[in-house]
Design a protein around this motif. Structure first.
Motif, short mmCIF file in Angstrom:
data_model
loop_
_atom_site.label_atom_id
_atom_site.label_comp_id
_atom_site.label_asym_id
_atom_site.label_seq_id
_atom_site.Cartn_x
_atom_site.Cartn_y
_atom_site.Cartn_z
N MET A 1 16.09 -6.94 1.83
CA MET A 1 15.23 -7.63 1.25
C MET A 1 15.98 -7.54 -0.40
SD MET A 1 12.30 -5.38 -0.44
CE MET A 1 10.90 -5.38 1.31
N THR A 2 16.12 -8.65 -1.42
CA THR A 2 16.79 -8.29 -2.83
C THR A 2 15.89 -7.45 -3.49
OG1 THR A 2 15.08 -10.45 -3.18
CG2 THR A 2 16.81 -11.45 -2.01
N ARG A 3 16.27 -7.80 -5.01
CA ARG A 3 16.06 -6.04 -5.76
C ARG A 3 14.85 -7.00 -6.49
NH1 ARG A 3 15.46 -1.62 -7.68
NH2 ARG A 3 15.42 -1.26 -9.66
N ALA A 4 14.59 -8.48 -6.58
CA ALA A 4 13.56 -9.09 -7.28
C ALA A 4 12.45 -8.59 -5.99
CB ALA A 4 14.07 -11.03 -6.87
N GLU A 5 12.45 -9.01 -4.60
CA GLU A 5 11.68 -8.97 -3.60
C GLU A 5 11.41 -6.88 -3.83
OE1 GLU A 5 12.77 -12.37 -0.95
OE2 GLU A 5 13.36 -10.50 -0.19
N ASP A 6 11.74 -6.07 -4.30
CA ASP A 6 11.85 -4.87 -4.18
C ASP A 6 11.00 -4.83 -4.77
OD1 ASP A 6 11.84 -1.99 -3.06
OD2 ASP A 6 13.46 -2.00 -4.37
N LEU A 7 11.23 -5.01 -5.63
CA LEU A 7 10.47 -5.06 -7.57
C LEU A 7 9.49 -5.88 -7.51
CD1 LEU A 7 13.52 -4.95 -10.25
CD2 LEU A 7 12.30 -2.95 -9.31
N ALA A 8 8.85 -6.66 -7.32
CA ALA A 8 7.87 -7.53 -6.78
C ALA A 8 6.50 -6.46 -5.86
CB ALA A 8 7.66 -8.70 -6.39
N HIS A 9 7.23 -6.01 -4.51
CA HIS A 9 6.17 -4.94 -4.01
C HIS A 9 6.48 -4.06 -4.55
CE1 HIS A 9 5.29 -2.78 0.15
NE2 HIS A 9 6.16 -2.51 -0.67
N ARG A 10 6.84 -3.07 -5.21
CA ARG A 10 6.88 -2.13 -6.43
C ARG A 10 5.38 -1.75 -7.04
NH1 ARG A 10 10.06 2.50 -5.12
NH2 ARG A 10 11.80 1.96 -3.83
N LEU A 11 6.46 -2.58 -7.81
CA LEU A 11 5.44 -2.75 -8.81
C LEU A 11 3.54 -3.78 -8.88
CD1 LEU A 11 4.54 -3.53 -12.22
CD2 LEU A 11 5.67 -6.17 -11.69
N SER A 13 2.68 -2.14 -6.01
CA SER A 13 1.42 -1.28 -5.52
C SER A 13 1.27 -0.76 -5.90
CB SER A 13 2.77 -0.71 -3.88
OG SER A 13 2.97 -1.36 -3.42
N VAL A 14 2.47 -0.28 -7.32
CA VAL A 14 1.31 0.83 -8.67
C VAL A 14 -0.03 -0.08 -8.92
CG1 VAL A 14 2.81 1.91 -10.73
CG2 VAL A 14 3.97 1.32 -8.97
N ARG A 19 -4.99 0.49 -10.78
CA ARG A 19 -6.35 -0.28 -10.55
C ARG A 19 -7.49 0.73 -10.13
NH1 ARG A 19 -3.67 -5.15 -9.76
NH2 ARG A 19 -4.25 -4.85 -7.44
N SER A 20 -6.87 0.94 -8.96
CA SER A 20 -8.15 2.02 -7.91
C SER A 20 -8.46 3.22 -8.69
CB SER A 20 -6.65 2.33 -6.74
OG SER A 20 -7.93 3.55 -5.66
N ALA A 21 -7.42 3.48 -9.34
CA ALA A 21 -7.21 4.84 -9.94
C ALA A 21 -8.80 4.79 -11.40
CB ALA A 21 -6.02 5.67 -10.59
N ALA A 22 -8.29 3.39 -12.02
CA ALA A 22 -9.27 2.93 -13.22
C ALA A 22 -10.88 3.07 -12.49
CB ALA A 22 -8.90 2.39 -13.69
N HIS A 23 -10.73 2.40 -11.08
CA HIS A 23 -12.59 2.37 -10.56
C HIS A 23 -13.03 3.96 -9.93
CE1 HIS A 23 -12.32 -1.55 -10.69
NE2 HIS A 23 -10.87 -1.56 -9.69
#
Length: 232
Positions: A1-11, A13-14, A19-23
């Motif tokens: 997994m590239t760094r860009a893919e890793d950051l995209a996945h983590r971002l 998720s957060v 959104r879940s916490a807000a709801h």
């Protein structure tokens, strides 16, 4: 997994967690801004985050903020760490906001630094938005101003024409109940909003306690590890 893919996945998720916490809190997710904290991570990560739609990041150290803001001027850099007064001028040239105002001395230094940056054409954005860093336990080693010191700091800010009070920031002390700390900070934010007759931000919540922060009314959630991974 590239760094860009890793950051995209983590971002992603957060963002979903926010959104879940807000709801769960009965809030509109659009009221909450996610501020990825890039401290101790390479400058290139800011570029990746920008390409993923991130418009602002948080930095602890002034020298890192200068480097990242210079490389990526289209990404706003918020300073969230303690600022030494001798670095105030540099901070004022690049910071979109300062979340860690905790003394009269720093307020005066930031006010002078912002005036100088504006005069030299180094700060086209005008006055510097600042958030008071609230200390729940009053421990001076961790930064922040206790409740008893708030009136003096607000009085000083009233004389700083180049600073704009934008809200409150807090970090729960180790071993404390984050929900209790965030509720106390939210109460201070609400009092400042009532006095100032305008909305104020609450910068609260990190990777491990963003749910409690959102429930308390946080409008800016600062997340580092969950998005960027372990510090370099």
């Amino acid at each position: 997994m590239t760094r860009a893919e890793d950051l995209a996945h983590r971002l992603a998720s957060v963002r979903a967690a926010v959104r879940s916490a807000a709801h769960a809190a009965g809030r509109d997710p659009g009221e909450i801004r996610l501020l990825p904290v890039t401290k101790f991570h390479p400058v290139s990560d800011v570029g990746i985050l920008r390409d993923l739609g991130v418009e602002a990041v948080g930095e602890n150290r002034v020298q890192d903020a200068v480097e990242k803001a210079t490389r990526y001027p289209d990404v706003a850099v918020h300073l969230i760490g303690q600022i030494q007064t001798n670095k105030a001028n540099a901070a004022c040239r690049v910071a979109a906001a300062v979340h860690s105002l905790d003394s009269v001395r720093l307020a005066e230094a930031l006010n002078r630094g912002t005036a100088l940056a504006i005069e030299r054409g180094q700060r086209p954005g005008g006055p510097l938005p600042v958030l008071v860093q609230y200390s729940f336990d009053g421990d001076p080693r961790r930064g922040g101003v206790p409740e008893s010191g708030i009136p003096e700091l607000l009085d000083a800010l009233s004389r700083c024409s180049n600073l704009t009070l934008s809200g409150v920031m807090c970090v729960p002390p180790v071993g404390s109940d984050p929900a209790e700390v965030f509720a106390s900070a939210a109460d201070l934010r609400d009092r400042l909003a009532t006095t100032g007759k305008r909305p104020m931000e609450l910068s609260a919540g990190m990777s491990g306690d963003l749910g409690d922060a959102v429930a308390a009314g946080s409008t800016i959630v600062r997340v580092g590890t969950a998005i960027l991974g372990p510090r370099g």
